[in-house]
Scaffold this motif. Structure first.
Motif, PDB file in Angstrom:
ATOM      1  N   PRO A 128       0.672  -0.908  -0.152  1.00 11.35           N
ATOM      2  CA  PRO A 128       0.093  -0.046  -0.182  1.00 11.35           C
ATOM      3  C   PRO A 128       0.873   1.305   0.096  1.00 11.35           C
ATOM      4  O   PRO A 128       1.925   0.890   0.825  1.00 11.35           O
ATOM      5  N   ALA A 129      -0.146   1.910  -0.874  1.00  9.08           N
ATOM      6  CA  ALA A 129       1.167   3.334  -0.497  1.00  9.08           C
ATOM      7  C   ALA A 129      -0.198   4.716  -0.744  1.00  9.08           C
ATOM      8  O   ALA A 129      -0.840   4.307  -1.351  1.00  9.08           O
ATOM      9  N   ASP A 130       0.512   5.804  -0.284  1.00  8.03           N
ATOM     10  CA  ASP A 130      -0.548   6.825   0.086  1.00  8.03           C
ATOM     11  C   ASP A 130      -1.102   7.960  -1.464  1.00  8.03           C
ATOM     12  O   ASP A 130       0.001   7.512  -2.357  1.00  8.03           O
ATOM     13  N   PRO A 131      -1.638   7.865  -1.811  1.00  6.09           N
ATOM     14  CA  PRO A 131      -1.937   8.242  -3.035  1.00  6.09           C
ATOM     15  C   PRO A 131      -1.343   9.579  -3.472  1.00  6.09           C
ATOM     16  O   PRO A 131      -1.451   9.134  -4.733  1.00  6.09           O
ATOM     17  N   ASP A 132      -1.576  10.040  -2.176  1.00  2.72           N
ATOM     18  CA  ASP A 132      -0.468  11.427  -2.341  1.00  2.72           C
ATOM     19  C   ASP A 132       0.380  11.199  -3.046  1.00  2.72           C
ATOM     20  O   ASP A 132       1.058  12.126  -3.636  1.00  2.72           O
TER      21      ASP A 132
END
Length: 210
Positions: free
Chosen positions: A125-129
């Motif tokens: 998972p990664a921050d979309p921003d």
């Protein structure tokens, strides 16, 4: 530590720089591995110990279990990265992977250590921003700026350019390139996605010149 000069060994060299295994010629008894493997293990252990001391002295933390890669995989990737293809096939068999995949694991470790191995193994998972900011950063560098960029977990993929960036647990961008239909680690990771993108493009150009 004794400051006196190291005593010479019968085979040459000194006790301060040569392994005791260098004086052996007969194969060790079963079930011990062969001398070449033992020597490689001793050299790897010495390198690992030196790295631990260097990290302690510099205040840098070693890679930890939060990076979602098991110790055996990380250690074998590190070992093959240091020793080359000599031990590639036994390491691949130990992990139950193909020699080609083992080579890619070792390549990842060579570029970025344990975090790079974790980044190679599976999407995280990664921050979309964070991904959106990275896409904006690399946009001026893209050879096909109107083509879509795919965001998937921690992967930012520019398929027409054959470039992919993966955001690792070390908070760095790991450059990948598409070679023969496989995404392969291409260069050292960087905190700036634009720098990582340029590194991937440079790796592709270097491959094309061969």
């Amino acid at each position: 530590m004794n400051s006196a000069a190291a005593e010479p060994l019968p085979h040459g060299g000194t006790s301060g720089v040569r392994s005791v295994l260098d004086g052996l010629t007969d194969p060790p008894p079963s079930p011990l591995p062969g001398l070449d493997v033992l020597r490689a293990l001793v050299a790897d252990a010495a390198h690992r110990a030196a790295a631990l001391l260097d990290d302690a002295g510099s205040g840098r933390a070693l890679a930890g279990p939060a990076e979602d890669v098991d110790d055996i995989t990380a250690d074998l990737a590190r070992f093959v990265a240091r020793t080359g293809d000599t031990h590639l096939e036994p390491a691949a068999a130990r992990l139950g992977v193909s020699p080609g995949r083992m080579r890619l694991l070792a390549t990842a470790h060579r570029y970025g250590g344990r975090p790079a191995v974790a980044t190679f193994l599976a999407p995280q998972p990664a921050d979309p921003d964070v991904l959106a900011a990275a896409e904006h950063s690399v946009q001026p560098l893209r050879p096909s700026p109107t083509a879509p960029v795919e965001r998937h977990h921690n992967h930012l993929t520019d398929a027409p350019a054959r470039v992919q960036l993966r955001y690792g647990p070390d908070l760095l961008w790991h450059p990948y390139v598409d070679r023969y239909g496989t995404w392969q680690p291409a260069a050292e990771p960087h905190s700036d996605p634009a720098v990582a993108y340029r590194a991937a493009r440079t790796a592709l150009r270097a491959q094309a010149r061969r």
